[in-house]
Motif scaffolding. Structure first.
Motif, mmCIF file in Angstrom:
data_model
loop_
_atom_site.group_PDB
_atom_site.id
_atom_site.type_symbol
_atom_site.label_atom_id
_atom_site.label_comp_id
_atom_site.label_asym_id
_atom_site.label_seq_id
_atom_site.Cartn_x
_atom_site.Cartn_y
_atom_site.Cartn_z
ATOM 1 N N VAL A 157 0.837 -1.205 0.000
ATOM 2 C CA VAL A 157 0.000 0.000 0.000
ATOM 3 C C VAL A 157 0.871 1.255 0.000
ATOM 4 C CG1 VAL A 157 -1.554 1.401 1.431
ATOM 5 C CG2 VAL A 157 -1.981 -1.052 1.145
ATOM 6 N N PHE A 158 0.505 2.166 -0.878
ATOM 7 C CA PHE A 158 1.141 3.473 -0.887
ATOM 8 C C PHE A 158 0.009 4.496 -0.874
ATOM 9 C CE2 PHE A 158 2.841 7.010 -3.595
ATOM 10 C CZ PHE A 158 3.669 7.529 -2.618
ATOM 11 N N LEU A 159 -0.177 5.137 0.282
ATOM 12 C CA LEU A 159 -1.307 6.064 0.410
ATOM 13 C C LEU A 159 -0.998 7.369 -0.319
ATOM 14 C CD1 LEU A 159 -2.126 5.427 4.171
ATOM 15 C CD2 LEU A 159 -3.658 4.924 2.264
ATOM 16 N N HIS A 160 -1.941 7.774 -1.160
ATOM 17 C CA HIS A 160 -1.768 9.014 -1.922
ATOM 18 C C HIS A 160 -1.624 10.197 -0.960
ATOM 19 C CE1 HIS A 160 -2.383 12.154 -4.776
ATOM 20 N NE2 HIS A 160 -3.626 12.393 -4.448
ATOM 21 N N GLU A 161 -2.483 10.197 0.058
ATOM 22 C CA GLU A 161 -2.360 11.238 1.067
ATOM 23 C C GLU A 161 -2.055 10.548 2.378
ATOM 24 O OE1 GLU A 161 -6.011 13.476 0.745
ATOM 25 O OE2 GLU A 161 -4.809 15.047 -0.190
ATOM 26 N N PRO A 162 -0.781 10.333 2.661
ATOM 27 C CA PRO A 162 -0.474 9.575 3.864
ATOM 28 C C PRO A 162 -1.077 10.256 5.080
ATOM 29 C CG PRO A 162 1.504 10.540 2.913
ATOM 30 C CD PRO A 162 0.400 10.860 1.988
ATOM 31 N N ALA A 185 5.627 16.343 3.147
ATOM 32 C CA ALA A 185 6.072 17.299 2.143
ATOM 33 C C ALA A 185 6.650 16.582 0.934
ATOM 34 C CB ALA A 185 7.100 18.235 2.743
ATOM 35 N N ASP A 186 7.301 15.447 1.201
ATOM 36 C CA ASP A 186 7.895 14.703 0.091
ATOM 37 C C ASP A 186 7.442 13.248 0.185
ATOM 38 O OD1 ASP A 186 9.363 13.913 -2.032
ATOM 39 O OD2 ASP A 186 11.303 13.943 -1.008
ATOM 40 N N ALA A 187 6.131 13.086 0.000
ATOM 41 C CA ALA A 187 5.524 11.776 0.237
ATOM 42 C C ALA A 187 6.119 10.700 -0.660
ATOM 43 C CB ALA A 187 4.027 11.857 0.033
ATOM 44 N N LYS A 188 6.539 11.115 -1.880
ATOM 45 C CA LYS A 188 6.975 10.110 -2.838
ATOM 46 C C LYS A 188 8.299 9.435 -2.443
ATOM 47 C CE LYS A 188 4.982 12.715 -5.852
ATOM 48 N NZ LYS A 188 4.985 13.691 -6.896
ATOM 49 N N ALA A 189 9.036 10.092 -1.528
ATOM 50 C CA ALA A 189 10.319 9.529 -1.119
ATOM 51 C C ALA A 189 10.137 8.159 -0.473
ATOM 52 C CB ALA A 189 10.999 10.470 -0.142
ATOM 53 N N ASP A 190 8.961 7.958 0.151
ATOM 54 C CA ASP A 190 8.749 6.715 0.881
ATOM 55 C C ASP A 190 8.063 5.650 0.046
ATOM 56 O OD1 ASP A 190 7.900 8.815 3.585
ATOM 57 O OD2 ASP A 190 9.803 7.763 3.249
ATOM 58 N N MET A 191 8.004 5.833 -1.243
ATOM 59 C CA MET A 191 7.269 4.871 -2.061
ATOM 60 C C MET A 191 7.916 3.485 -1.943
ATOM 61 S SD MET A 191 6.325 5.192 -6.066
ATOM 62 C CE MET A 191 5.028 6.387 -6.144
ATOM 63 N N PRO A 192 7.101 2.489 -1.566
ATOM 64 C CA PRO A 192 7.691 1.146 -1.414
ATOM 65 C C PRO A 192 7.942 0.509 -2.769
ATOM 66 C CG PRO A 192 5.322 1.064 -1.039
ATOM 67 C CD PRO A 192 5.660 2.493 -1.334
ATOM 68 N N ALA A 221 -6.561 0.718 5.068
ATOM 69 C CA ALA A 221 -5.184 0.468 4.635
ATOM 70 C C ALA A 221 -4.180 1.326 5.390
ATOM 71 C CB ALA A 221 -5.066 0.744 3.140
ATOM 72 N N LEU A 222 -3.058 0.737 5.684
ATOM 73 C CA LEU A 222 -1.954 1.494 6.260
ATOM 74 C C LEU A 222 -0.787 1.426 5.287
ATOM 75 C CD1 LEU A 222 -1.976 0.304 9.990
ATOM 76 C CD2 LEU A 222 -2.920 2.404 9.052
ATOM 77 N N ASN A 223 0.001 2.465 5.249
ATOM 78 C CA ASN A 223 1.153 2.484 4.349
ATOM 79 C C ASN A 223 2.001 1.231 4.535
ATOM 80 O OD1 ASN A 223 1.493 4.412 2.426
ATOM 81 N ND2 ASN A 223 2.193 5.987 3.877
ATOM 82 N N GLY A 224 2.336 0.582 3.436
ATOM 83 C CA GLY A 224 3.213 -0.581 3.509
ATOM 84 C C GLY A 224 2.482 -1.901 3.692
ATOM 85 N N ASP A 225 1.163 -1.868 3.928
ATOM 86 C CA ASP A 225 0.408 -3.123 4.058
ATOM 87 C C ASP A 225 0.517 -3.934 2.770
ATOM 88 O OD1 ASP A 225 -0.599 -2.870 6.573
ATOM 89 O OD2 ASP A 225 -2.572 -2.133 5.972
ATOM 90 N N PRO A 226 0.617 -5.268 2.868
ATOM 91 C CA PRO A 226 0.560 -6.072 1.642
ATOM 92 C C PRO A 226 -0.842 -5.990 1.048
ATOM 93 C CG PRO A 226 1.179 -7.411 3.557
ATOM 94 C CD PRO A 226 0.803 -6.066 4.067
#
Ligand code: PEP
Ligand code: MG
Length: 747
Positions: free
Chosen positions: A197-202, A322-329, A387-392
């Protein structure tokens, strides 16, 4: 009096903070919180109910009710006073609970002894997570200040549950976030994918809901508000040259950002012990709950404004996102409430799948996802909350289902599906450079639909012979301002270059209906799909059409050019549009610019009327392309965006096929090249039937070329035609069943 109670609520928050800082966790922490609230508020009972699943609330902690009832007592959303509090998202405050509508007696809790009841929803960003309840024997209504204190406390609890502070024996909310969940939505783009999961708006995580220094918090709040106001002002400055409508929207934004009421309420929350972030969230939750109940569409729109501003403010305060995309799994699956095409384009093709809470089959974001063949599930209610960020997560675009945190069985079945998909892709890749030649020796030209520069690499990858439909409106839709001619010309020439000699049929701007440009005044039409759209706009307000034609002529740079006009319903419209092209050529000639080496000017047949046009039309037009998506909606009088009616009518319905056959015959008589570029061209069985009727050119999404070619290469069209004729002679409504049965023995 209010002042005393406000001080009380600050004291309560202070104690709550101490309880949170103590070394206990999970159930013990939850228990200490209810004890603390009951003692401070001098009530016999304080309980916390949390959602077990989206429909069921569970008693998770109590002071005053029977302890055995904890994790046993459950109620459905809307059931009893607790369920009603959650469902209505509003406070229920009564001095005589048993007399209240919906009161449910729960013997295991012994609650009939308590007369007063005050239930406050525990909510976070508009999502109800549970209910905080206080009860007392004395028949009294809780005062507004007590209710306020409870709301503040509920806000803090919402943050705590979100942080996973209350992991009880499989019952608390954070535990819910560890369970597998299947979300059923609708299909928007087929395909299966597996990822994280990659949340658009974390979610902004507020780690400090309580503060002991209101003055400092207020300073932080004011500084953040100031920054927000400046940002909105800058947006307005940037919008000066844009359409007045856009400015109006931003003005509404500015009004909210400067709203005294909003600031005053947050300031009061801070003075009562909340941190600045928690105050923003509290007001956001309450406003969302209020406004989402509003039937007024204007008010609901404002909800989005307020929501957006609150999110921005939270990001300023926490410095998060501010830089959400940096954490994209790796293998990111985008999860969002909704997304615009521009935002999707920014993420690019690295997304492996998309699951949206809202969305629609015909939205522009869907068009982009389809163009990139990214599996997309829409209308997956609750996904953002679950969903939480990083969930399978597994996305099953075939069924319109997303499996969040899947268990092993689901995972294994899904892997089989993925393996099948991979094998199929390998099969398609092996025939990529072979023609779509049937066993009877007919060659069908397979082309691709495109609309973005990013689509062009698929031309080589898919084995398409050319671009049968280039939707030029996508470039207009993803901008905030009308593009300039030079920009368009540069863009079209990049398309021409990327096509490397293959034919591209550019369709002039098709706006109106569901495609509304943000910078053009929307027309309030009762029936926009049948309203002022496509070539009708182009001919009535020819400025943009002229600019586009000129840009296309220049982009051709002396090479061949193919242009088609959308939504032509009668010969007159085609002639008028063609006259615009003639004028554009004349102008280019005068300016001394090179003219295309060859020019084809075509029309899209998207309404039944054009099939009955005078013979002259078929002689004058250089080619015809059937826009099946629109044609089908007008043929059956069934809105293409309305899932309920759309699915009633089959493309392989005998009447629709006989209509298509009529168009094929008319084009044959006049030697007019004909192609089909609606979505149905990319469905293998449909493509087969069209080919059996005589269509020799189909344009589709790049991902469909492999499956369509694979099927076409295995059949004899005269056999398909015979099966179709038999079904027609049998009086079948649709030939689908007969063709599908026959196919079983062919493959
Ligand atoms: C159609 O209507 O079939 C078509 C190709 O155009 P669009 O889907 O862009 O309306
Ligand atoms: Mg159309």
């Amino acid at each position: 009096m209010p002042h005393r109670l406000e001080t009380e609520s600050r004291k309560l928050l202070g104690r709550l903070r101490e309880a949170l800082a103590a070394d206990n966790e999970g159930q013990a922490r939850l228990d200490s919180v209810v004890n603390l609230i009951a003692n401070s508020m001098q009530t016999e009972v304080c309980s916390i109910y949390l959602f077990r699943d989206t429909e069921t609330l569970e008693l998770c902690a109590t002071k005053g009710l029977e302890r055995e009832a904890v994790h046993q007592t459950r109620m459905r959303l809307g059931e009893g006073l607790v369920g009603r509090t959650a469902k209505s998202r509003s406070v229920i405050n009564t001095a005589d609970a048993p007399a209240e509508k919906g009161f449910r007696y729960m013997p295991e809790t012994g609650e009939e002894r308590f007369s007063s009841f005050c239930g406050v929803p525990i909510q976070r960003l508009g999502d109800v997570l549970g209910v905080l309840v206080v009860q007392s024997k004395a028949a009294r209504k809780f005062t507004p200040d007590e209710v306020y204190a409870l709301e503040i406390v509920a806000m803090v609890i919402a943050e705590m549950t979100e942080l996973g502070a209350f992991v009880g024996e499989g019952a608390a909310l954070s535990a819910r976030h560890q369970q597998p969940v299947m979300l059923r939505g609708s299909v928007a783009q087929e395909g299966a994918s597996e990822g994280k999961v990659f949340l658009h708006e974390p979610r902004v995580v507020v780690t400090n809901p309580i503060s002991d220094d209101p003055e400092k918090e207020n300073d932080r709040l004011y500084a953040a508000i100031e920054e927000l106001r400046k940002a909105v002002d800058n947006m307005l400055v940037g919008a000066r040259s844009a359409d007045t409508d856009q400015i109006q929207v931003l003005e509404a934004y500015r009004m909210f950002a400067n709203s005294d009421g909003w600031l005053r309420r947050m300031k009061a929350d801070v003075e009562n012990g909340l941190s600045a972030e928690a105050a923003v969230e509290k007001e956001q939750s309450l406003a969302r709950a209020r406004l989402s109940k509003s039937a007024d569409p204007y008010m609901r729109e404002r909800l989005h404004d307020l929501d957006d501003l609150s999110n921005r403010l939270l990001r300023i305060l926490t410095g998060q996102g501010a830089d959400a995309k940096a954490d994209m799994p790796d293998n990111p699956i985008l999860v969002a409430r909704n997304i615009g095409p521009g935002e999707l384009l920014e993420y690019g093709k690295k997304l492996k799948g998309i699951v949206l809470e809202e969305g629609s089959v015909g939205s522009h974001a869907t068009i982009v996802a389809r163009a990139w063949a990214i599996p997309l599930v829409i209308n997956a209610k609750g996904v953002v909350r679950e969903a939480l960020n990083g969930d399978p997560i597994l996305v099953d675009g075939e069924q319109g289902i997303a499996h969040l945190r899947p268990d092993d069985t689901v995972h294994a079945a899904f892997r089989d599906k993925l393996a099948m998909q991979t094998r199929a892709q390998e099969r398609y890749a092996s025939i990529r450079d072979l023609p779509a030649e049937t066993k009877c020796g007919n060659v069908i030209s397979l082309q691709m639909n495109a609309g973005l520069i990013a689509d062009l690499p698929s031309l080589a990858g898919s084995g398409a012979e050319g671009v049968g439909l280039f939707r030029t409106e996508l470039q207009f839709l993803i901008r905030n301002q009308m593009p300039k001619r030079a920009e368009l010309s540069a863009l079209y020439s990049r398309v021409v270059n990327a096509a490397a000699g293959k034919r591209v049929a550019f369709r002039t701007l098709d706006i109106g209906s569901d495609k509304v440009l943000p910078y053009m005044k929307p027309n309030d039409e009762p029936n926009p799909a049948m309203g002022w759209r496509a070539i009708r706009v182009g001919l009535d307000k020819p400025g943009v059409l002229r600019m586009q034609l000129q840009a296309l002529l220049r982009a051709a740079n002396g090479g061949p050019l193919a242009v088609m006009f959308p939504f032509i319903t009668q010969i007159r419209e085609f002639r008028d549009a063609k006259a615009e092209m003639d004028k554009a050529i004349a102008r280019e000639k005068i300016l001394g610019h090179p003219l295309p080496s060859s020019l084809e000017v075509g029309a899209m047949l998207e309404t039944p009327s054009l099939a009955f046009a005078p013979d002259a039309f078929f002689d004058e037009v250089d080619f015809v392309s059937i826009g099946g998506n629109d044609l089908k909606q007008f043929f059956f009088a069934a809105d293409r965006e309305n899932e309920r009616v759309r699915k009633r009518y089959d493309t392989l319905d005998v009447s629709f096929l006989s209509f298509i056959e009529r168009v094929i015959k008319r084009c044959e008589v006049h030697n007019t090249p004909l192609s089909f570029c609606g979505e149905d061209a990319g469905r293998p069985v449909e493509a087969l039937c069209f080919a059996a009727l005589g269509l020799r050119s189909l344009s589709m999404r790049p991902a469909s070329i492999g499956p369509v070619k694979h099927l076409l290469r295995r059949v004899d069209l005269s056999e398909v035609k015979a099966v179709m004729d038999d079904a027609i002679a049998n009086g079948d409504q649709s030939v689908r069943r007969a063709v599908a049965d026959w196919l079983v023995y062919q493959v």
